[in-house]
Design an enzyme around this catalytic site. Sequence first.
Site: not given
Length: 383
Positions: A214, A294, A324
């Site tokens: 991320s 995600d 995610h």
Amino acid sequence: MFTASTTPSYSLLSNPEKKSKMTIWSYMRMLWTKIICFAHEYAAYALLPTLLVLHTQWIYQFHLQYVFVVMAIILFCGVLYTLQDRLLFHPSMPPNSTFYVPFPTLLSYETVEVPTSDGEKLRGFFIKSDIGDPVKAPTIIFFHGNAGNVGSPACHPIPKLCAANVLTVDYRGYGKSTGWPTEQGLYLDGHACVEYAMSRSDVDPNKIVVMGHSMGGAVAIHLAATADENCHKISAIIIENTFTSLPHAAGHIFRNITTKLGNLPLSFYSNKFQSLEKMSRIRIPVLFICGDSDEIVDPRMTRVLYESCDSAHKIMLTIRNGKHNDTWCTSNQYHMFISSFLSMAFNGSIASGDDVTSNSTPQFADISWGTQYKADHDNLFKV
């Protein structure tokens, strides 16, 4: 330069009726000035309209409501600009993350403290590979996302399953590290981690890999794109569920509230993380990983990053049903793919399982450069 005077500056004050109106106006602008000064630590730019109110005659020609609306908008934008750090960085999520950092139990690790160039101290773990000689193994510098700390287990299986060391350190303001996070601060933290890894006698400086999840992917991309400028030797990069830029990510996250965030000028953002612009500068081997489910970062952003990368040694893996934060544990192919990528990046070909692995290590996947793959829990498919 302002000079004191006992004579009114405006001829309107000679009219009693207008004098009363101006007295009310004077009170209102005094109140507004106090409000602005109270908030200026969050929105210093909002002081500019206050100066206009105090020292410009033409502003009296407008209706008060319009003046205050404009000022309120400017104040709101200034506060929002300054508070973006608090909206983006969440070192206290989950609760107590800045107080409690779980240790990577059952692994061969040591706690480390990494100093930064601006005086902060970053704390984390160096976890040695459980397979083969750790000194000869690649070292993955792992950067986590915008919440949690290095106690997260996401990277802990890598030393056991991928024959690699792992250096994972909390950003400034996260976990036990000092300071407060900012975009530029995170870049400094990343540089400090690379320098620390290269300084260790038990790390091969020619086998350093940066990996980010991320927001951490944006840090890893920045390090790889600027490695030559900073005299760093980064041999490969792995990014997982990473966005193309923060404005694009914000537009996706808040798409059900407004569709305008992604179209705002970059000057509206205090943190930008413009990864897409940096991808074309990366020539080292790159592994792109994303979960197709995600819920935070649009998986299509990973494909855009992949397509914009000019490296001849790039490869992409999409994990079916991967979200995610759980892509790493959704498919057995995840660690197999990383093992294969590292083998290809440092050996020039796919090694057999008996060469560098133990019985606890998954077999290598049959993959090749410049190809996109998709995996479910157990199987791998070429896209």
